[in-house]
Design an enzyme around this catalytic site. Structure first.
Site, PDB file in Angstrom:
ATOM      1  N   THR A 173       9.607  -2.570   0.591  1.00  0.00           N
ATOM      2  CA  THR A 173       9.038  -2.658   1.937  1.00  0.00           C
ATOM      3  C   THR A 173       9.955  -3.414   2.896  1.00  0.00           C
ATOM      4  O   THR A 173      10.730  -4.281   2.462  1.00  0.00           O
ATOM      5  CB  THR A 173       7.674  -3.376   1.853  1.00  0.00           C
ATOM      6  OG1 THR A 173       7.221  -3.690   3.169  1.00  0.00           O
ATOM      7  CG2 THR A 173       7.778  -4.692   1.086  1.00  0.00           C
ATOM      8  N   ASP A 174       9.805  -3.136   4.185  1.00  0.00           N
ATOM      9  CA  ASP A 174      10.573  -3.888   5.192  1.00  0.00           C
ATOM     10  C   ASP A 174      10.093  -5.336   5.301  1.00  0.00           C
ATOM     11  O   ASP A 174      10.773  -6.177   5.897  1.00  0.00           O
ATOM     12  CB  ASP A 174      10.496  -3.196   6.565  1.00  0.00           C
ATOM     13  CG  ASP A 174       9.086  -3.003   7.114  1.00  0.00           C
ATOM     14  OD1 ASP A 174       8.114  -3.380   6.421  1.00  0.00           O
ATOM     15  OD2 ASP A 174       8.960  -2.474   8.237  1.00  0.00           O
ATOM     16  N   GLU A 175       8.911  -5.630   4.728  1.00  0.00           N
ATOM     17  CA  GLU A 175       8.360  -6.986   4.864  1.00  0.00           C
ATOM     18  C   GLU A 175       9.196  -8.037   4.130  1.00  0.00           C
ATOM     19  O   GLU A 175       9.014  -9.229   4.357  1.00  0.00           O
ATOM     20  CB  GLU A 175       6.921  -7.022   4.352  1.00  0.00           C
ATOM     21  CG  GLU A 175       6.015  -6.108   5.128  1.00  0.00           C
ATOM     22  CD  GLU A 175       4.544  -6.353   4.849  1.00  0.00           C
ATOM     23  OE1 GLU A 175       4.198  -7.412   4.316  1.00  0.00           O
ATOM     24  OE2 GLU A 175       3.754  -5.458   5.169  1.00  0.00           O
TER      25      GLU A 175
HETATM   26  P1  NAD Z   1      -1.431   1.584  -3.022  1.00  0.00           P
HETATM   27  O1  NAD Z   1      -2.061   0.232  -3.149  1.00  0.00           O
HETATM   28  O2  NAD Z   1      -2.133   2.640  -2.245  1.00  0.00           O
HETATM   29  O3  NAD Z   1      -1.171   2.188  -4.477  1.00  0.00           O
HETATM   30  C1  NAD Z   1      -0.684   1.430  -5.540  1.00  0.00           C
HETATM   31  C2  NAD Z   1      -0.897   2.221  -6.841  1.00  0.00           C
HETATM   32  O4  NAD Z   1      -0.317   1.444  -7.917  1.00  0.00           O
HETATM   33  C3  NAD Z   1      -2.368   2.440  -7.190  1.00  0.00           C
HETATM   34  O5  NAD Z   1      -2.572   3.764  -7.625  1.00  0.00           O
HETATM   35  C4  NAD Z   1      -2.630   1.459  -8.317  1.00  0.00           C
HETATM   36  O6  NAD Z   1      -3.637   1.886  -9.226  1.00  0.00           O
HETATM   37  C5  NAD Z   1      -1.250   1.399  -8.979  1.00  0.00           C
HETATM   38  N1  NAD Z   1      -1.038   0.164  -9.730  1.00  0.00           N
HETATM   39  C6  NAD Z   1      -1.311  -1.104  -9.342  1.00  0.00           C
HETATM   40  N2  NAD Z   1      -0.997  -1.967 -10.335  1.00  0.00           N
HETATM   41  C7  NAD Z   1      -0.489  -1.225 -11.366  1.00  0.00           C
HETATM   42  C8  NAD Z   1       0.019  -1.535 -12.641  1.00  0.00           C
HETATM   43  N3  NAD Z   1       0.063  -2.795 -13.102  1.00  0.00           N
HETATM   44  N4  NAD Z   1       0.469  -0.522 -13.408  1.00  0.00           N
HETATM   45  C9  NAD Z   1       0.413   0.768 -12.971  1.00  0.00           C
HETATM   46  N5  NAD Z   1      -0.079   1.117 -11.783  1.00  0.00           N
HETATM   47  C10 NAD Z   1      -0.523   0.136 -10.975  1.00  0.00           C
HETATM   48  O7  NAD Z   1       0.019   1.319  -2.457  1.00  0.00           O
HETATM   49  P2  NAD Z   1       0.932   2.220  -1.496  1.00  0.00           P
HETATM   50  O8  NAD Z   1       0.616   1.892  -0.092  1.00  0.00           O
HETATM   51  O9  NAD Z   1       0.912   3.620  -1.961  1.00  0.00           O
HETATM   52  O10 NAD Z   1       2.377   1.576  -1.804  1.00  0.00           O
HETATM   53  C11 NAD Z   1       3.204   2.119  -2.833  1.00  0.00           C
HETATM   54  C12 NAD Z   1       4.516   1.373  -2.848  1.00  0.00           C
HETATM   55  O11 NAD Z   1       5.155   1.486  -1.592  1.00  0.00           O
HETATM   56  C13 NAD Z   1       4.380  -0.132  -3.102  1.00  0.00           C
HETATM   57  O12 NAD Z   1       5.440  -0.531  -3.941  1.00  0.00           O
HETATM   58  C14 NAD Z   1       4.496  -0.753  -1.721  1.00  0.00           C
HETATM   59  O13 NAD Z   1       5.028  -2.049  -1.810  1.00  0.00           O
HETATM   60  C15 NAD Z   1       5.466   0.206  -1.073  1.00  0.00           C
HETATM   61  N6  NAD Z   1       5.398   0.301   0.403  1.00  0.00           N
HETATM   62  C16 NAD Z   1       4.210   0.610   1.018  1.00  0.00           C
HETATM   63  C17 NAD Z   1       4.176   0.773   2.403  1.00  0.00           C
HETATM   64  C18 NAD Z   1       2.897   1.145   3.120  1.00  0.00           C
HETATM   65  O14 NAD Z   1       2.910   1.228   4.344  1.00  0.00           O
HETATM   66  N7  NAD Z   1       1.796   1.413   2.442  1.00  0.00           N
HETATM   67  C19 NAD Z   1       5.347   0.606   3.152  1.00  0.00           C
HETATM   68  C20 NAD Z   1       6.544   0.284   2.482  1.00  0.00           C
HETATM   69  C21 NAD Z   1       6.551   0.154   1.108  1.00  0.00           C
HETATM   70  O1  TDX Z   2      -8.588  -4.393  10.087  1.00  0.00           O
HETATM   71  C1  TDX Z   2      -7.414  -4.648  10.370  1.00  0.00           C
HETATM   72  N1  TDX Z   2      -7.103  -5.024  11.638  1.00  0.00           N
HETATM   73  C2  TDX Z   2      -5.830  -5.318  12.037  1.00  0.00           C
HETATM   74  O2  TDX Z   2      -5.603  -5.656  13.210  1.00  0.00           O
HETATM   75  C3  TDX Z   2      -6.349  -4.539   9.384  1.00  0.00           C
HETATM   76  C4  TDX Z   2      -6.650  -4.127   7.975  1.00  0.00           C
HETATM   77  C5  TDX Z   2      -5.063  -4.818   9.807  1.00  0.00           C
HETATM   78  N2  TDX Z   2      -4.807  -5.204  11.087  1.00  0.00           N
HETATM   79  C6  TDX Z   2      -3.399  -5.436  11.510  1.00  0.00           C
HETATM   80  C7  TDX Z   2      -2.555  -6.297  10.591  1.00  0.00           C
HETATM   81  C8  TDX Z   2      -1.167  -5.711  10.790  1.00  0.00           C
HETATM   82  O3  TDX Z   2      -0.557  -6.269  11.939  1.00  0.00           O
HETATM   83  O4  TDX Z   2      -2.776  -4.150  11.478  1.00  0.00           O
HETATM   84  C9  TDX Z   2      -1.414  -4.224  11.032  1.00  0.00           C
HETATM   85  C10 TDX Z   2      -1.233  -3.365   9.802  1.00  0.00           C
HETATM   86  O5  TDX Z   2      -1.969  -3.969   8.742  1.00  0.00           O
HETATM   87  P1  TDX Z   2      -1.967  -3.367   7.242  1.00  0.00           P
HETATM   88  O6  TDX Z   2      -2.420  -1.947   7.285  1.00  0.00           O
HETATM   89  O7  TDX Z   2      -2.702  -4.322   6.364  1.00  0.00           O
HETATM   90  O8  TDX Z   2      -0.403  -3.303   6.918  1.00  0.00           O
HETATM   91  P2  TDX Z   2       0.756  -4.421   6.808  1.00  0.00           P
HETATM   92  O9  TDX Z   2       0.192  -5.753   6.494  1.00  0.00           O
HETATM   93  O10 TDX Z   2       1.624  -4.269   8.019  1.00  0.00           O
HETATM   94  O11 TDX Z   2       1.508  -3.888   5.486  1.00  0.00           O
HETATM   95  C11 TDX Z   2       1.703  -2.465   5.249  1.00  0.00           C
HETATM   96  O12 TDX Z   2       3.031  -2.084   5.549  1.00  0.00           O
HETATM   97  C12 TDX Z   2       4.043  -2.592   4.723  1.00  0.00           C
HETATM   98  C13 TDX Z   2       1.386  -2.118   3.812  1.00  0.00           C
HETATM   99  O13 TDX Z   2       0.044  -2.494   3.504  1.00  0.00           O
HETATM  100  C14 TDX Z   2       2.352  -2.758   2.868  1.00  0.00           C
HETATM  101  O14 TDX Z   2       2.098  -2.330   1.519  1.00  0.00           O
HETATM  102  C15 TDX Z   2       3.746  -2.355   3.254  1.00  0.00           C
HETATM  103  O15 TDX Z   2       4.669  -3.050   2.458  1.00  0.00           O
END
Ligand code: NAD
Ligand code: TDX
Length: 331
Positions: A120-122
């Site tokens: 992630t970019d975080e």
């Molecule tokens: P998500 O929470 O929707 O899905 C995570 C999945 O991993 C789930 O299916 C869960 O059951 C599985 N999981 C959790 N713990 C596990 C374990 N111990 N063994 C096997 N499986 C396990 O997450 P997502 O949003 O799909 O994110 C996927 C990846 O992308 C993560 O590595 C996250 O850090 C990265 N990422 C997410 C975002 C975003 O915006 N959502 C952005 C950048 C990077």
């Molecule tokens: O109810 C809400 N209201 C609100 O204002 C929620 C759930 C979030 N927010 C804000 C917090 C953040 O500024 O919205 C923005 C996005 O929040 P999230 O969806 O929780 O995402 P963020 O914390 O930015 O992280 C996401 O992007 C990077 C993913 O969850 C991570 O897995 C990924 O690494």
């Protein structure tokens, strides 16, 4: 290639499985997923007979060893992924994100299998609103939350295994994804389903925080570009110039759902809330020739709104519990 996809029942992983079967049917797929609260087998139902699904943890060394041993590449999505949860209980973040990634690394090292690590970019911390700089692969790590610090730790482990043990691995750090199958704890699907369920959307603080939104299929097309052409040991940042503050995104959601612009509540801000993320993806574009397809955020968001409207059976059973948890936090 025989691909082992960890976390394939989660948001991005499930979309990766669908995308791969559609665009790269030459690959075979095994999904390893622990089916935590965030995993949902229903997200894979349409393709269930075209993949192998293994229910288990990436921290289970014997299982991971067996699965990696019969794969050509691992695409490692599995993680605890929600910042708010990491503030309430960091423990599973350490187990899955750190120990889980270590377990994968030891197996790919033993079997000489290629790894692509999804991050992630975080990991780079946050930027001021008026900072002209964006994150690049040279930006120093400076994570803020338990979630982002465990992701940063996992990235550093991958880099160390490349340098110390010569494994073949790439890393990608992507910005905020949106699209179908995203858990309704996350910002965009939470607000869409709030409106659909007759609840008011909830904005943290003033809503000035900026996220760099990318459609999940653009993230996954970039992952394929890296799998095909990426150089081992390299880090690629994935983003599609989609910076918007949370208020702007919420306004668009309200408009798409025919609601008045002020039909939402301000709630307690997230502790340590990162202000702004912004990705410079020029390395990915220039070296690997990748470009995003979903360049119109409004269109992508409208399609996402439609998906949640049409798939209440997927999210409906989760809604009450998710909102009860937020309400207990004043959010
Ligand atoms: P998500 O929470 O929707 O899905 C995570 C999945 O991993 C789930 O299916 C869960 O059951 C599985 N999981 C959790 N713990 C596990 C374990 N111990 N063994 C096997 N499986 C396990 O997450 P997502 O949003 O799909 O994110 C996927 C990846 O992308 C993560 O590595 C996250 O850090 C990265 N990422 C997410 C975002 C975003 O915006 N959502 C952005 C950048 C990077
Ligand atoms: O109810 C809400 N209201 C609100 O204002 C929620 C759930 C979030 N927010 C804000 C917090 C953040 O500024 O919205 C923005 C996005 O929040 P999230 O969806 O929780 O995402 P963020 O914390 O930015 O992280 C996401 O992007 C990077 C993913 O969850 C991570 O897995 C990924 O690494």
């Amino acid at each position: 290639m025989r691909l082992l996809v960890t976390g394939g029942a989660g948001f991005i992983g499930a979309n990766f499985v669908h995308y791969t079967l559609r665009e790269h049917p030459e690959h075979t797929i095994t999904v390893l997923d622990a089916l935590t609260y965030a995993g949902n087998e229903a997200s894979l139902a349409p393709v269930r007979d075209r993949i192998e699904f293994v229910h288990g943890s990436v921290a289970d060394a014997a299982l991971v060893d067996e699965l990696v041993g019969r794969s050509d590449a691992v695409v490692h999505f599995a993680a605890e992924s929600h910042n708010d949860n990491s503030l309430n209980d960091p423990s599973p973040f350490l187990t899955t994100n750190i120990i889980g990634t270590y377990t994968i690394l030891e197996a790919v090292r033993k079997h000489g299998v290629r790894l692509h690590h999804i991050s992630t970019d975080e990991v780079y911390g946050d930027l001021e609103l008026d900072d002209p700089k964006k994150f690049t692969d040279q930006t120093p790590y400076n994570p803020s939350s338990p979630y982002s610090s465990t992701k940063a730790g996992s990235d550093l482990l991958v880099r160390a295994w490349v340098r110390s043990f010569g494994i073949t691995a790439t890393i990608s750090n992507c910005s905020n994804n949106y699209g179908p199958y995203q858990h309704i704890e996350k910002f965009i699907p939470r607000q869409i389903t709030n409106v659909l369920a007759g609840l008011r959307p909830k904005l943290y603080g003033k809503g000035e925080n900026v996220r760099d939104w990318i459609h999940v299929d653009d993230h996954n097309s970039a992952v394929h570009a890296i799998l095909e052409k990426g150089r081992s040991g390299e880090t690629y940042l994935i983003g599609s110039d989609g910076e918007k503050n949370n208020r702007e995104v919420l306004s668009l959601i309200l408009e798409l759902l025919g609601q008045p612009g002020d039909a939402y509540d301000h709630v307690v801000d997230r502790a340590g809330h990162d202000l702004r993320y912004a990705i410079d993806a020029s390395k990915l574009r220039d070296e690997l020739g990748w470009k995003p397809r979903f360049t119109d955020f409004r269109d992508g968001l409208a399609a996402t709104v439609d998906w949640y409207r049409e798939n209440e059976s997927w999210w409906g059973p989760l809604k009450q519990q998710v909102e009860a948890k937020y309400a207990a936090q004043g959010q």
